[in-house]
Design a protein around this motif. Structure first.
Motif, PDB file in Angstrom:
ATOM      1  N   THR A  57       0.717  -1.347  -0.004  1.00 12.93           N
ATOM      2  CA  THR A  57       0.042  -0.157  -0.167  1.00 12.93           C
ATOM      3  C   THR A  57       0.899   1.176  -0.172  1.00 12.93           C
ATOM      4  O   THR A  57       2.084   1.157   0.226  1.00 12.93           O
ATOM      5  N   ALA A  58       0.252   2.397  -0.033  1.00 12.47           N
ATOM      6  CA  ALA A  58       1.024   3.650  -0.180  1.00 12.47           C
ATOM      7  C   ALA A  58       1.537   3.954   1.247  1.00 12.47           C
ATOM      8  O   ALA A  58       2.498   4.762   1.353  1.00 12.47           O
ATOM      9  N   THR A  59       1.076   3.425   2.342  1.00 11.20           N
ATOM     10  CA  THR A  59       1.662   3.777   3.493  1.00 11.20           C
ATOM     11  C   THR A  59       2.516   2.511   4.182  1.00 11.20           C
ATOM     12  O   THR A  59       2.846   2.490   5.121  1.00 11.20           O
ATOM     13  N   GLN A  92       6.361  -3.215  -3.533  1.00 14.15           N
ATOM     14  CA  GLN A  92       6.319  -2.220  -2.715  1.00 14.15           C
ATOM     15  C   GLN A  92       6.183  -0.840  -3.110  1.00 14.15           C
ATOM     16  O   GLN A  92       5.348   0.294  -2.946  1.00 14.15           O
ATOM     17  N   SER A  93       7.141  -0.495  -4.028  1.00 17.06           N
ATOM     18  CA  SER A  93       7.446   0.552  -4.981  1.00 17.06           C
ATOM     19  C   SER A  93       6.459   1.096  -5.733  1.00 17.06           C
ATOM     20  O   SER A  93       5.710   1.945  -5.807  1.00 17.06           O
ATOM     21  N   ALA A  96       3.334   1.906  -3.543  1.00 14.87           N
ATOM     22  CA  ALA A  96       3.366   3.373  -2.723  1.00 14.87           C
ATOM     23  C   ALA A  96       3.119   4.440  -3.899  1.00 14.87           C
ATOM     24  O   ALA A  96       2.552   5.365  -3.607  1.00 14.87           O
ATOM     25  N   THR A  97       3.941   4.155  -4.917  1.00 14.00           N
ATOM     26  CA  THR A  97       3.740   5.196  -6.068  1.00 14.00           C
ATOM     27  C   THR A  97       2.667   5.043  -7.321  1.00 14.00           C
ATOM     28  O   THR A  97       2.547   6.076  -7.891  1.00 14.00           O
ATOM     29  N   GLY A  98       2.178   4.091  -7.354  1.00 12.10           N
ATOM     30  CA  GLY A  98       1.513   3.737  -8.488  1.00 12.10           C
ATOM     31  C   GLY A  98       2.212   3.254  -9.597  1.00 12.10           C
ATOM     32  O   GLY A  98       3.460   3.158  -9.777  1.00 12.10           O
TER      33      GLY A  98
END
Length: 122
Positions: A57-59, A92-93, A96-98
């Motif tokens: 996720t972004a978090t 994960q990147s 987090a960033t789309g």
């Protein structure tokens, strides 16, 4: 120079693409064209959703998720840390960033190609 024309008929549900220079006409059903377009859109929209469900996720990585288990296994295999550029780090990147524009284009193309392959059978 190749001239081309595109026409559509609501009555027949057929799109016609004509290439004047070669003299050939390709007739495609509108349903097949729609299937290919929808396949591309679904592919682009599904990936971020799947990453979120997995726990990327972004978090950060969600505890007790598939992503957390993947990160734990990667850390154990690497002697305590997750290597930059590894699958877990890359996912994960993305979480987090789309997705970048190029990644969206590639996913859309792949989704459209898969939908086109499936549509050939119907």
């Amino acid at each position: 120079m190749v001239a081309s024309a595109f026409t559509s008929s609501a009555v027949t549900g057929v799109a016609k693409v004509a290439r004047v220079a070669s003299g050939c006409v390709v007739v495609l059903p509108l349903a097949r064209i729609a299937t290919v377009v929808i396949g591309g859109v679904v592919a682009v929209e599904a990936v971020p959703m799947v990453l979120g469900v997995m726990g990327f996720t972004a978090t950060g990585i969600t505890s007790s998720s598939i992503a957390a288990k993947m990160m734990s296994a990667a850390a154990i295999a690497n002697g305590g840390g997750v290597a930059p550029g590894s699958l877990v780090a890359t996912l994960q990147s993305l979480g987090a960033t789309g997705l970048s524009g190029l990644t969206r284009f590639i996913l859309g193309s792949i989704g459209s190609a898969i939908a086109a392959g499936i549509a050939r059978f119907y």
